[in-house]
Design a protein around this motif. Sequence first.
Motif, short mmCIF file in Angstrom:
data_model
loop_
_atom_site.label_atom_id
_atom_site.label_comp_id
_atom_site.label_asym_id
_atom_site.label_seq_id
_atom_site.Cartn_x
_atom_site.Cartn_y
_atom_site.Cartn_z
N THR A 191 0.97 -1.39 -0.37
CA THR A 191 0.07 -0.18 -0.06
C THR A 191 0.73 1.27 -0.06
N CYS A 192 0.75 2.24 -1.05
CA CYS A 192 1.69 3.57 -1.25
C CYS A 192 0.63 4.84 -1.21
N ILE A 193 0.67 5.52 -0.53
CA ILE A 193 1.75 5.22 0.80
C ILE A 193 0.84 5.67 1.48
N ASN A 194 1.42 5.94 3.35
CA ASN A 194 1.11 6.32 4.68
C ASN A 194 1.32 8.00 3.32
N ALA A 229 2.35 10.37 -3.85
CA ALA A 229 1.49 9.47 -4.40
C ALA A 229 1.40 8.59 -5.07
N LEU A 230 1.26 9.45 -5.82
CA LEU A 230 0.94 8.30 -7.25
C LEU A 230 2.04 8.08 -8.14
N ALA A 231 3.17 9.51 -7.73
CA ALA A 231 4.30 8.53 -8.22
C ALA A 231 5.13 7.74 -7.93
N ASN A 232 5.16 7.53 -6.27
CA ASN A 232 4.93 6.16 -5.25
C ASN A 232 4.46 5.14 -5.77
N GLY A 248 -3.45 2.37 -3.96
CA GLY A 248 -2.86 3.75 -3.87
C GLY A 248 -3.71 4.43 -2.89
N CYS A 249 -2.78 5.61 -2.41
CA CYS A 249 -3.29 6.34 -1.21
C CYS A 249 -2.75 7.48 -1.17
N GLU A 260 -6.52 7.53 -11.73
CA GLU A 260 -4.97 8.22 -12.24
C GLU A 260 -4.55 6.97 -11.56
N TYR A 261 -4.65 6.57 -10.72
CA TYR A 261 -4.43 5.58 -9.66
C TYR A 261 -4.36 4.28 -10.20
N ILE A 262 -5.61 4.51 -11.03
CA ILE A 262 -5.72 2.88 -11.28
C ILE A 262 -4.62 2.48 -13.09
#
Length: 313
Positions: A191-194, A229-232, A248-249, A260-262
Amino acid sequence: MIMKKIDISSHINGIQLSSCIMNASGALCTTDQELSNLFDSSSGAVVTKSCTKNPREGNVKPRYFEWNVGSINSMGLPNLGIDFYLNFLEKKKTKKPVFLSLSGLSIEENLFLMKKANFSQKVTAIELNLSCPNLREEVLGNDLYKISTFLESIFEFNKKPLGIKLPPYFKEECIINMSLLLNQYPIFFVTCINSLPNGIFIDTDNEKTVIQPKNGFGGVGGSIIKPFALANVRKFYTYLRKDISIIGCGGIYSGKDIFEYILCGASAVQIGTQLIKEGISIFDRLKKEFTLFLKKKNYSSINSFKGKLKNFQ
Ligand code: DHB
């Protein structure tokens, strides 16, 4: 005209989710009532508040603050202890996948929690939180050597699907090294990211910090962290084994954000700050918005665009 059915279901390395949208650990998932609400909602899964061996009160209040584009927290792991969460799940009749989040205060405590969680039939998967930014201890997610010995110990006994909640990384090198390490283990997901650690928000009227613990420093979430977060997610999608799913988080507000996350490679998403702001009805709104977005894009399922982000030229 034949209406194409739009399917926003997904899976995390084979764990089926009726919707790819779930809560982030920490957001409205600590108490009996909050968890019951999540089970009754249209989320695709339930993630529990990161728990420890013993119940904890957490840090002094105020310990959470939000403004238009972000949130800052230094909660200090308030939770009801692992036994509460396991007992709650034992009594719960549900088909929804449950991700039990664990955040022991030491490696030994994490091993204890992992062993305990392994005995529960009701835990679908474990989300091991190696990235809580609000404790005095060093974040384990930043120590590759410690993580590798830790994972060696875990996989001596672990039979549960295991995922790891990671901190944000700001250097490609860190993501490559972490991926090389994780690729050696039978991990189900990351899970990315805290939250982004050690932020500060200032109330200029009173010339004060807005949260009390740690002199006002805390983990930052909300839409301002989305680009990181998206970059990670994108970088981990590039370097992780393809069977390790990514959740993604960070900063999701709309159906477009989920897209965007997917596109970056996530298989599912978690909602933190905006769930706290908006409440449990957010899952209905996001489901609708995401479905409509896909319809406009002429996509009927997640698999048709997952990970397929293109470069500018
Ligand atoms: C807390 C905050 C986090 O970001 C986390 O991952 C775990 C716990 C907290 O302060 O309670």
